[in-house]
Design an enzyme around this catalytic site. Sequence first.
Site, PDB file in Angstrom:
ATOM      1  N   ASP A   1      22.661  25.846  85.938  1.00 25.16           N
ATOM      2  CA  ASP A   1      22.403  25.029  84.742  1.00 25.16           C
ATOM      3  C   ASP A   1      20.920  25.133  84.368  1.00 25.16           C
ATOM      4  O   ASP A   1      20.116  25.707  85.126  1.00 25.16           O
ATOM      5  CB  ASP A   1      22.838  23.561  84.920  1.00 25.16           C
ATOM      6  CG  ASP A   1      22.162  22.862  86.084  1.00 25.16           C
ATOM      7  OD1 ASP A   1      21.067  23.293  86.494  1.00 25.16           O
ATOM      8  OD2 ASP A   1      22.725  21.872  86.586  1.00 25.16           O
TER       9      ASP A   1
ATOM     10  N   LYS B   1      25.645  24.974  81.167  1.00 25.61           N
ATOM     11  CA  LYS B   1      26.795  24.095  81.436  1.00 25.61           C
ATOM     12  C   LYS B   1      26.750  22.886  80.517  1.00 25.61           C
ATOM     13  O   LYS B   1      25.670  22.448  80.131  1.00 25.61           O
ATOM     14  CB  LYS B   1      26.806  23.659  82.907  1.00 25.61           C
ATOM     15  CG  LYS B   1      26.067  22.396  83.234  1.00 25.61           C
ATOM     16  CD  LYS B   1      26.243  21.913  84.671  1.00 25.61           C
ATOM     17  CE  LYS B   1      25.298  20.732  84.907  1.00 25.61           C
ATOM     18  NZ  LYS B   1      25.057  20.407  86.284  1.00 25.61           N
TER      19      LYS B   1
ATOM     20  N   ASP C   1      20.921  25.328  93.982  1.00 32.09           N
ATOM     21  CA  ASP C   1      20.814  24.061  93.255  1.00 32.09           C
ATOM     22  C   ASP C   1      20.152  23.055  94.183  1.00 32.09           C
ATOM     23  O   ASP C   1      20.173  23.230  95.402  1.00 32.09           O
ATOM     24  CB  ASP C   1      22.210  23.575  92.836  1.00 32.09           C
ATOM     25  CG  ASP C   1      22.157  22.773  91.538  1.00 32.09           C
ATOM     26  OD1 ASP C   1      21.045  22.386  91.113  1.00 32.09           O
ATOM     27  OD2 ASP C   1      23.226  22.528  90.951  1.00 32.09           O
TER      28      ASP C   1
ATOM     29  N   THR D   1      29.450  16.011  92.910  1.00 36.73           N
ATOM     30  CA  THR D   1      30.917  16.099  92.822  1.00 36.73           C
ATOM     31  C   THR D   1      31.398  17.527  93.054  1.00 36.73           C
ATOM     32  O   THR D   1      32.582  17.760  93.247  1.00 36.73           O
ATOM     33  CB  THR D   1      31.401  15.685  91.417  1.00 36.73           C
ATOM     34  OG1 THR D   1      30.888  16.640  90.471  1.00 36.73           O
ATOM     35  CG2 THR D   1      30.914  14.297  91.044  1.00 36.73           C
TER      36      THR D   1
END
Length: 323
Positions: A178, A201, A229, A234
């Site tokens: 992202d 994203k 990342d 989640t």
Amino acid sequence: MKKGYCIVSGGVQPKLASDVAKALGAEIIATELKTFANGERYARLEDTVRNKDLFIFQSCGNSKEYTINDALMETLIIVDAARRASAKEISVVLPFMPYSRQDRKARTREPITAALVLNMLKQAGVHRIITLDLHSTQIQSAFPGPFENLSARSLLLKEVSKIVKEKEGEDFIVVAPDAGSVKNSSKFATELNLPLVFMPKSRDEKDPTKITRTKIAEDLNKKNCLIFDDMIDTGGTIISAAEGLKNAGAKKIIVCATHGLLSLNAAERLKNSDVDLVIATNSLPQQYNEEILGKKMKTISIAPLLTNTIKSVDSGDNIVDID
Ligand code: R5P
């Protein structure tokens, strides 16, 4: 010879604190921790801390026994107990900074909860914060004291370099999943001397696990993808990225994140996803995730990083792995 500092652990991940204490040859001050019938928490230091420098460890993430709020509240209570017991200097070691993503007013009438948390720590009596890969580094300004934002970069790089070496002759790319991860991912790409691919994203506001992605134009035939990342929460970001990459012909998908929150049923979803390997640190407890993911998960201990940091704080030396 007794050291001038001691280690104290909250209840979430005492093993991390004891690994560090062992490596340092430092005393651990035991704590009595409990929860009252109405849910209020209690903490008492079982030995004197008068005139001692304390490093209070807590892993603030969801675990079977603790919610993130329970872990944070317990930290504040231990700090309060230490201050009232005349500890000299109180440092908290929060490898994962709770609420760190709520770092700005993105909409009117929103709070900046990351700043609130840092204020609460200050008010409770914290002198120094030691944390790891803060989601946004500028939030440090909300805390007026020393702030060591460590980086797990070299630990993750070491692990990934081993994999790249083992698969010599195969193609690798680094993927930024992202916009927020581009800076960090491009540093990894430079250090590994690999090309970088960016995947935009957009997240569904009502269901954060739902992520929309544009199709990748490139042909990734037989390329291994390294996704970096700062955290997996989640799992939506990396699961959707992995799906897009596999659809574009990618071979193996290896995900590296400092913080493996793996909230809700992320471990189960990752197990059944296109992700081949998850590498995360033990900034948060990983036992459950390891059980579910088995060989798909590799946990790297941050104990050596924290050990060196406490040594440097104690001796006044420069801290190397800092962001
Ligand atoms: C986003 O800004 C972060 O860097 C992570 O990409 C994100 O928090 C991961 O969340 P999830 O696993 O829920 O997609």
